[in-house]
Write a protein that holds these residues in place. Structure first.
Motif, mmCIF file in Angstrom:
data_model
loop_
_atom_site.group_PDB
_atom_site.id
_atom_site.type_symbol
_atom_site.label_atom_id
_atom_site.label_comp_id
_atom_site.label_asym_id
_atom_site.label_seq_id
_atom_site.Cartn_x
_atom_site.Cartn_y
_atom_site.Cartn_z
ATOM 1 N N ILE A 1 0.846 -1.200 0.000
ATOM 2 C CA ILE A 1 0.000 0.000 0.000
ATOM 3 C C ILE A 1 0.882 1.250 0.000
ATOM 4 O O ILE A 1 0.620 2.230 -0.697
ATOM 5 N N GLY A 2 1.942 1.234 0.795
ATOM 6 C CA GLY A 2 2.970 2.270 0.762
ATOM 7 C C GLY A 2 4.275 1.692 0.256
ATOM 8 O O GLY A 2 4.338 0.536 -0.163
ATOM 9 N N ILE A 3 5.327 2.511 0.293
ATOM 10 C CA ILE A 3 6.652 2.057 -0.120
ATOM 11 C C ILE A 3 7.646 2.413 0.973
ATOM 12 O O ILE A 3 7.691 3.549 1.452
ATOM 13 N N GLY A 4 8.442 1.433 1.380
ATOM 14 C CA GLY A 4 9.536 1.649 2.317
ATOM 15 C C GLY A 4 10.798 1.027 1.771
ATOM 16 O O GLY A 4 10.749 0.132 0.915
ATOM 17 N N SER B 1 16.198 6.243 8.657
ATOM 18 C CA SER B 1 16.521 6.052 7.246
ATOM 19 C C SER B 1 15.467 5.206 6.542
ATOM 20 O O SER B 1 14.687 4.493 7.180
ATOM 21 N N GLY B 2 15.449 5.289 5.223
ATOM 22 C CA GLY B 2 14.618 4.387 4.432
ATOM 23 C C GLY B 2 13.243 4.898 4.060
ATOM 24 O O GLY B 2 12.489 4.185 3.393
ATOM 25 N N GLU B 3 12.900 6.124 4.441
ATOM 26 C CA GLU B 3 11.561 6.638 4.118
ATOM 27 C C GLU B 3 11.523 7.185 2.681
ATOM 28 O O GLU B 3 11.081 8.304 2.430
ATOM 29 N N MET B 4 11.979 6.360 1.747
ATOM 30 C CA MET B 4 12.074 6.818 0.364
ATOM 31 C C MET B 4 10.749 6.756 -0.373
ATOM 32 O O MET B 4 10.629 7.253 -1.488
ATOM 33 N N GLY B 5 9.744 6.154 0.249
ATOM 34 C CA GLY B 5 8.408 6.233 -0.316
ATOM 35 C C GLY B 5 7.918 7.671 -0.359
ATOM 36 O O GLY B 5 7.001 8.002 -1.117
ATOM 37 N N ILE C 1 10.221 12.872 -3.263
ATOM 38 C CA ILE C 1 9.402 13.609 -4.230
ATOM 39 C C ILE C 1 9.852 13.265 -5.649
ATOM 40 O O ILE C 1 11.018 13.443 -6.006
ATOM 41 N N ILE C 2 8.937 12.743 -6.450
ATOM 42 C CA ILE C 2 9.275 12.469 -7.852
ATOM 43 C C ILE C 2 8.488 13.359 -8.806
ATOM 44 O O ILE C 2 8.728 13.348 -10.013
ATOM 45 N N GLU C 3 7.519 14.115 -8.261
ATOM 46 C CA GLU C 3 6.764 15.056 -9.100
ATOM 47 C C GLU C 3 6.403 16.286 -8.264
ATOM 48 O O GLU C 3 5.617 16.188 -7.315
ATOM 49 N N ALA C 4 7.005 17.419 -8.595
ATOM 50 C CA ALA C 4 6.747 18.648 -7.847
ATOM 51 C C ALA C 4 5.267 19.020 -7.933
ATOM 52 O O ALA C 4 4.648 18.936 -8.993
ATOM 53 N N GLY D 1 3.435 14.735 -4.243
ATOM 54 C CA GLY D 1 4.296 14.150 -5.263
ATOM 55 C C GLY D 1 5.194 13.044 -4.781
ATOM 56 O O GLY D 1 6.204 12.728 -5.432
ATOM 57 N N CYS D 2 4.869 12.414 -3.652
ATOM 58 C CA CYS D 2 5.707 11.344 -3.106
ATOM 59 C C CYS D 2 5.661 10.102 -3.993
ATOM 60 O O CYS D 2 4.644 9.772 -4.614
#
Length: 389
Positions: A214-217, A234-238, A241-244, A255-256
């Motif tokens: 459901i999320g990404i970690g 660390s690791g909260e790369m879900g 931001i990939i889209e401003a 945009g996460c």
């Protein structure tokens, strides 16, 4: 015995036990040879391990010219560990022996319940697993729990946005209820550790585990060690931001990555495509993709966005291996081509030249196995040190 002597003895005993676990059946003489210890020291420490029911003797091994040596094996059935993975839409509990072999399990579906409702289910699962344990010397030696959120060094859950949790101390609550040691770990960190100990990362020194549900970690193993960051966050790369100014995220930002590349994103897109008011599941979409080009296109899009994040991770950390696990691993055949296609076209040549991208064979079990392994290691370390006092 001085403090230093106690530490040396406990460490030597731990090295011996690790060797027995990894190389069994193995003789005392071979242990002494590999560790550079005297045969008398090894024999004495092995006797203590046997007395503690952590290893046992088997029949004689092959002779190298003299008397056939007695072989040693690790007693994986001396106790049992519980591993819990709290997902956003499911809770998985497993009971493992000290080798990490799953003895029993229970999985329950949830739908974003309150903290109290979720913990009631967790408690029920733990009671079930305790009730299913075989007889053993140590019984249940501890409980490990993986949580999809920010966990600090004191093992408090500061924020789990997809669960709606803030400042939760379930460690204290579970220890009080079950009177057992409890370890709380970030779910992706636990998954990375599970892959390192039991899964696809066993032969890799530097790997990154991507928990895609459901999320990404993201969990990191650097130089064979789990990396948690300065404060454990660390690791909260879900939430990279990939889209401003993109889609709103539960973390409060926009945009996460997980708003575009997660199971949740896939389900929302499918809901809009099918104009369905009923619940749609990942399992249903995987089946429908066999005959529907439109559904396959949704998976391709998710794979494309997974590739964007993996591109950023690879260029930043230059890992040997990226392992994609959790629920989206079930859709690996629908995702892999679009993931690797994006990475091949966009990731720096030097970063991708030795990179291996694969899906986990452990699927949703990575995190539960990871916290179970951590619990076992803590138990063994504490038991060996206590024996020296």
């Amino acid at each position: 015995m001085t403090w230093n002597q106690q530490v040396v003895k406990a460490n030597n005993k731990q090295y011996i036990l690790q060797m027995i676990k990894a190389q069994a059946p193995i003789s005392r003489a071979e242990i002494a040879k590999q560790l550079g210890l005297t045969k008398g020291t090894v024999s004495s420490l092995v006797s203590e391990l046997i007395d503690a029911n952590l290893c046992y003797e088997s029949g004689p091994g092959e002779s190298s010219g003299g008397r056939r040596p007695v072989m040693l094996l690790f007693n994986g059935k001396a106790g049992f560990s519980i591993g819990i993975n709290i997902g956003v839409n499911y809770i998985l509990g497993i009971l493992t022996d000290l080798n990490g072999e799953i003895i029993s399990e229970q999985k329950k579906t949830i739908n974003k319940g309150t903290y109290e409702e979720v913990m009631k289910i967790v408690s029920q699962i733990i009671h079930y697993l305790i009730g299913s344990k075989p007889d053993s010397h140590y019984g249940v030696i501890g409980i490990g729990v993986g949580v999809p959120g920010i966990v600090n060094k004191e093992e408090e859950v500061l924020l789990a946005p997809n669960l709606g949790w803030k400042n939760i101390n379930l460690k204290k609550e579970l220890e009080k209820e079950f009177n057992l040691p409890v370890i709380i770990e970030n779910e992706a960190n636990a998954g990375a550790y599970g892959e390192k100990v039991f899964g696809a990362g066993r032969e890799t020194d530097n790997l990154i585990y991507l928990s895609a549900s459901i999320g990404i970690g993201v969990g990191f193993i650097f130089n064979n060690q789990l990396y948690r960051g300065a404060e454990g966050y660390s690791g909260e790369m879900g939430h990279m931001i990939i889209e401003a100014n993109g889609k709103d995220c539960t973390c409060g930002s926009q945009g996460c990555w997980e708003q575009y590349a997660s199971e949740q994103s896939l389900l929302k897109s499918a809901q809009a495509l099918l104009q369905s008011k009923s619940d749609i599941t990942l399992e249903y979409l995987i089946e429908e993709a066999k005959t529907s080009q439109e559904i396959r296109a949704l998976f391709t899009k998710i794979g494309h966005y997974l590739g964007i994040g993996i591109n950023n991770i690879s260029n930043t950390f230059n890992p040997e291996q990226i392992i994609i696990g959790n629920r989206l691993a079930m859709a690996k055949d629908l995702l892999m081509d679009s993931i690797t296609g994006f990475v091949k076209s966009n990731t720096l040549k030097h970063s991708r030249s030795s990179l291996e991208i694969q899906f986990s064979d452990l699927s949703i079990y990575s995190s539960a196995l990871g916290v179970s392994a951590q619990t076992i290691e803590a138990f063994l370390a504490n038991t060996l040190f206590e024996q020296t006092n």
